[in-house]
Write an enzyme that holds these catalytic residues in place. Structure first.
Site, PDB file in Angstrom:
ATOM      1  N   ARG A   1      99.722  78.668  53.269  1.00  0.00           N
ATOM      2  CA  ARG A   1     100.587  77.839  53.158  1.00  0.00           C
ATOM      3  C   ARG A   1     100.301  76.336  53.891  1.00  0.00           C
ATOM      4  NH1 ARG A   1     104.002  82.731  55.477  1.00  0.00           N
ATOM      5  NH2 ARG A   1     102.099  83.374  55.857  1.00  0.00           N
TER       6      ARG A   1
ATOM      7  N   ASP B   1      92.377  89.341  44.320  1.00  0.00           N
ATOM      8  CA  ASP B   1      92.640  89.958  45.790  1.00  0.00           C
ATOM      9  C   ASP B   1      93.724  91.225  45.326  1.00  0.00           C
ATOM     10  OD1 ASP B   1      93.248  90.870  48.040  1.00  0.00           O
ATOM     11  OD2 ASP B   1      94.367  89.039  48.592  1.00  0.00           O
ATOM     12  N   LEU B   2      93.045  92.210  44.725  1.00  0.00           N
ATOM     13  CA  LEU B   2      93.840  93.383  44.283  1.00  0.00           C
ATOM     14  C   LEU B   2      93.729  94.557  45.214  1.00  0.00           C
ATOM     15  CD1 LEU B   2      93.549  93.182  40.342  1.00  0.00           C
ATOM     16  CD2 LEU B   2      95.268  92.163  41.986  1.00  0.00           C
ATOM     17  N   LYS B   3      92.905  94.408  46.251  1.00  0.00           N
ATOM     18  CA  LYS B   3      92.762  95.710  47.204  1.00  0.00           C
ATOM     19  C   LYS B   3      93.013  97.208  46.704  1.00  0.00           C
ATOM     20  CE  LYS B   3      94.702  92.834  50.892  1.00  0.00           C
ATOM     21  NZ  LYS B   3      95.312  91.569  50.253  1.00  0.00           N
ATOM     22  N   LEU B   4      91.958  97.293  45.885  1.00  0.00           N
ATOM     23  CA  LEU B   4      91.966  98.719  45.364  1.00  0.00           C
ATOM     24  C   LEU B   4      91.857  99.996  46.251  1.00  0.00           C
ATOM     25  CD1 LEU B   4      91.854  97.000  42.640  1.00  0.00           C
ATOM     26  CD2 LEU B   4      90.317  98.675  41.401  1.00  0.00           C
TER      27      LEU B   4
ATOM     28  N   ARG C   1      95.128  78.184  59.793  1.00  0.00           N
ATOM     29  CA  ARG C   1      96.026  76.873  60.071  1.00  0.00           C
ATOM     30  C   ARG C   1      95.455  75.670  60.260  1.00  0.00           C
ATOM     31  NH1 ARG C   1      98.389  79.781  57.506  1.00  0.00           N
ATOM     32  NH2 ARG C   1     100.610  80.868  57.707  1.00  0.00           N
TER      33      ARG C   1
ATOM     34  N   LYS D   1      92.519  81.867  45.336  1.00  0.00           N
ATOM     35  CA  LYS D   1      92.855  83.388  45.243  1.00  0.00           C
ATOM     36  C   LYS D   1      94.127  84.009  44.541  1.00  0.00           C
ATOM     37  CE  LYS D   1      94.964  85.748  48.969  1.00  0.00           C
ATOM     38  NZ  LYS D   1      95.772  86.691  48.762  1.00  0.00           N
TER      39      LYS D   1
ATOM     40  N   THR E   1      95.912  93.815  58.643  1.00  0.00           N
ATOM     41  CA  THR E   1      96.294  93.158  60.091  1.00  0.00           C
ATOM     42  C   THR E   1      97.875  93.510  60.507  1.00  0.00           C
ATOM     43  OG1 THR E   1      96.757  91.070  58.639  1.00  0.00           O
ATOM     44  CG2 THR E   1      94.786  90.958  60.317  1.00  0.00           C
TER      45      THR E   1
ATOM     46  N   ASP F   1      91.814 104.271  45.409  1.00  0.00           N
ATOM     47  CA  ASP F   1      92.188 105.401  44.626  1.00  0.00           C
ATOM     48  C   ASP F   1      90.947 106.281  44.614  1.00  0.00           C
ATOM     49  OD1 ASP F   1      93.323 107.305  42.607  1.00  0.00           O
ATOM     50  OD2 ASP F   1      94.454 105.512  41.953  1.00  0.00           O
ATOM     51  N   ILE F   2      90.942 107.415  43.769  1.00  0.00           N
ATOM     52  CA  ILE F   2      89.563 108.157  43.615  1.00  0.00           C
ATOM     53  C   ILE F   2      88.651 107.484  43.011  1.00  0.00           C
ATOM     54  CG2 ILE F   2      90.944 110.411  43.644  1.00  0.00           C
ATOM     55  CD1 ILE F   2      90.702 110.483  40.458  1.00  0.00           C
ATOM     56  N   PRO F   3      87.371 107.729  43.302  1.00  0.00           N
ATOM     57  CA  PRO F   3      86.132 107.211  42.694  1.00  0.00           C
ATOM     58  C   PRO F   3      86.282 106.723  41.387  1.00  0.00           C
ATOM     59  CG  PRO F   3      85.567 108.675  44.482  1.00  0.00           C
ATOM     60  CD  PRO F   3      87.130 108.976  44.242  1.00  0.00           C
ATOM     61  N   ASN F   4      86.658 107.581  40.632  1.00  0.00           N
ATOM     62  CA  ASN F   4      86.438 107.638  39.166  1.00  0.00           C
ATOM     63  C   ASN F   4      87.494 106.473  38.563  1.00  0.00           C
ATOM     64  OD1 ASN F   4      85.735 108.436  36.386  1.00  0.00           O
ATOM     65  ND2 ASN F   4      87.852 109.337  36.401  1.00  0.00           N
ATOM     66  N   THR F   5      88.464 106.537  39.148  1.00  0.00           N
ATOM     67  CA  THR F   5      89.765 105.572  38.732  1.00  0.00           C
ATOM     68  C   THR F   5      89.157 104.064  39.301  1.00  0.00           C
ATOM     69  OG1 THR F   5      91.335 107.210  38.962  1.00  0.00           O
ATOM     70  CG2 THR F   5      92.243 105.113  38.922  1.00  0.00           C
TER      71      THR F   5
END
Ligand code: C5P
Length: 234
Positions: free
Chosen positions: A214, A61-64, A184, A34, A125, A66-70
């Site tokens: 970890r 894992d960049l968790k976008l 864990r 990841k 979370t 923004d507006i749909p076009n972007t």
């Protein structure tokens, strides 16, 4: 779908990442990795291409959000990277998630690679019922928003969600796969995680992927810790 262990590579730069990967290479192991914002914003997309050329599978894992076009255009570029999994925030709405799916598919098709699995984050979370009501002025139970956002993700063409092992069976019922962080090994430091699960618990709960940071990266013997997770989960 095959169950797989993904190692969270939360390292400040590729120097530390490559040091971490050396013992795995010695044993000809190619773990699923990841790559998150920390490493990506330091090293850029070339870190993904480098790891892919060594044969690694990648969850970007960049968790976008923004507006749909972007988001659609950004996902087109992610699709071209040939990663196996990527993600976005379901809070961006159905149109944004649809644009993301379309962008990923188009980007992947342009370079003739498989379109990545697209996962949605329902609620972080770090958000609890109190924050939802007081900060975000959302007056329904957190759990209800998770289910509702997951249904939206399904409608928009996402493949699954990032969720705790405690929520995964509910997600499976909606036809979504679950990727579960907060893992864990028995006896490890819990660090800052609150709702933890072992690989065995996540497997029994129905997770398709677990993300382990970890418990592997800070272990005395990183390769052995990884092998234990694989044995317990896959
Ligand atoms: O070290 P640890 O196993 O706690 O790392 C978990 C990884 O999963 C981190 O990269 C963290 O950002 C990510 N994550 C999480 N909880 C979520 C979503 C992602 O811990 N809900």
């Amino acid at each position: 779908m095959k169950r797989e262990v993904i190692i969270a590579c939360d390292f400040p730069s590729k120097t530390e990442l490559y040091d971490f990967l050396k013992p795995f290479e010695k044993e000809s192991l190619k773990p699923f990795l990841k790559i998150g914002m920390e490493l990506f914003y330091r090293e850029g997309p070339s870190i993904v291409s480098e790891l892919k050329s060594k044969g690694a599978k990648i969850f970007l894992d960049l968790k976008l959000h923004d507006i749909p076009n972007t988001v659609g255009n950004a996902m087109k570029n992610i699709g071209r990277l040939g990663v196996e999994i990527t993600n976005l925030h379901a809070a961006g709405g159905i149109d944004m998630m649809k644009a993301a799916r379309k962008g990923l598919d188009e980007g992947a098709a342009a370079v003739k690679v498989k379109s990545p699995i697209l996962l949605a984050i329902t609620q972080l979370t770090s958000i609890d019922d109190e924050a939802l009501k007081k900060e975000l002025l959302i007056n329904v139970a957190l759990k209800d928003t998770v289910i509702h956002y997951a249904k939206n993700a399904k409608t928009a063409g996402c493949d699954g969600v990032v969720c705790s092992a405690l929520e995964v069976s509910e997600m499976n019922k909606l036809g979504l796969i679950g990727l579960t962080p907060g893992i864990r090994l028995e006896g490890d430091n819990t660090n800052d995680q609150k709702r933890l699960a072992t690989p065995v618990f996540a497997k029994q709960a129905g997770s398709t992927y677990i993300v382990v940071g970890r418990s592997i990266t800070h272990a005395k013997n990183t390769v052995e810790a990884y092998k234990k997770c694989v044995k317990d989960f896959e």
